[in-house]
Design an enzyme around this catalytic site. Structure first.
Site, short mmCIF file in Angstrom:
data_model
loop_
_atom_site.label_atom_id
_atom_site.label_comp_id
_atom_site.label_asym_id
_atom_site.label_seq_id
_atom_site.Cartn_x
_atom_site.Cartn_y
_atom_site.Cartn_z
NE ARG A 1 -3.00 0.02 3.14
CZ ARG A 1 -3.50 0.06 4.37
NH1 ARG A 1 -3.47 1.24 4.90
NH2 ARG A 1 -3.86 -1.12 4.89
CG HIS B 1 -6.39 -0.91 -5.90
ND1 HIS B 1 -5.11 -1.37 -5.38
CD2 HIS B 1 -6.80 0.24 -5.07
CE1 HIS B 1 -4.79 -0.60 -4.27
NE2 HIS B 1 -5.70 0.31 -4.12
CE1 TYR C 1 -19.73 16.70 -15.04
CE2 TYR C 1 -18.80 17.05 -12.97
CZ TYR C 1 -20.07 17.18 -13.77
OH TYR C 1 -21.27 17.16 -12.98
#
Length: 257
Positions: free
Chosen positions: A40, A86, A130
């Site tokens: 991580r 993931h 977007y």
């Protein structure tokens, strides 16, 4: 009246573990710490990437989002990464993608972002529905050779597919882009450097594997930050920082009237 509840059993007798609590806690905490460090928070020294960064780049390659291709919605990329590689929150994946597209955060961009990806003043990027993204030329160098058995693969979290253990890495990304990370009992903060200078230093090491830090600094004279500026740290201080791995780099801004 208190009811006697028998201990759990697997059918072959009682499963009672006689173990000091201190040993049980230390062993489990060590396993947790190693998981955080390797899976991580800290980058792999071979490709300079954390697992989520590696998975984003690999997923984008599998989606054929090459530099010459049309960009795709970031929401599509995040969904592919989360569904295939993931299994964590979508926001953390999008934050990773955004950072790799910010020219003030990365010395060499790995993601070509189209749309509002935030700015250095702290304004947030637009929502993933977007914005659009595709890989950069630098990212293709990191992935180049992945089809030629250059690296090992491992099963994904659901054993439905495979993902690379590490990327082939055509340039020293760990030092070129730098990184920061905080794990359990460990942390790292590596500044970015100029890739051409790093390659010159690598060539020197090939010719002379015993080259000293001072000799390497003839090629890499200090960090190269994406925001520019002038390093005002004395050379002796930078040498100590490179030799010990601890230190700081002070910058001075340039301005014109």
């Amino acid at each position: 009246m208190a009811k006697h509840i028998p201990p759990p059993s697997d059918g072959d007798g009682e499963r009672i573990i006689d173990e000091p609590l201190s040993e049980a806690l230390s062993r489990r905490y060590l396993a947790y710490a190693l998981s955080v460090i390797t899976d991580r928070a800290l980058p792999d020294v071979r490709d300079g990437l954390k697992p989520v960064q590696r998975r984003v780049l690999y997923a984008m390659r599998e989606m054929r989002l090459n530099p010459e291709s049309a960009a795709r919605k970031c929401a599509k990329v995040v969904g592919e990464v989360m569904g295939g590689y993931h299994p964590h929150g979508d926001q953390s994946i999008y934050d990773t993608l955004v950072r790799m597209a910010q020219d003030f955060a990365q010395r060499y961009l790995l993601v070509d972002g189209q749309g509002n990806f935030g700015n250095i003043d702290g304004d947030n990027p637009a929502a993933m529905r977007y914005t659009e993204a595709r890989l950069t030329q630098a990212a293709t160098l990191l992935l180049d050779g992945i089809d030629e058995d250059a690296v090992d693969f491992k099963p994904t979290y659901d054993n439905q597919d495979e993902e690379p253990v590490v990327l082939p890495t055509g340039f020293p990304n760990l030092l070129a882009n730098g990184t920061t990370g905080i794990a359990v009992g460990m942390a790292t903060s590596i500044p970015p450097h100029n890739a051409a200078e790093l390659i010159d230093a690598c060539s020197l090491l090939l010719e002379n594997p015993q080259a000293t830090t001072e000799e390497l600094m003839a090629h890499v004279q200090g960090p190269d930050f994406p925001t520019g500026g002038v390093i005002v740290e004395p050379r002796a201080s930078l040498l100590e920082t490179y030799e010990t791995g601890r230190g700081g780099v002070r910058l001075r801004a340039l301005w014109e009237k």
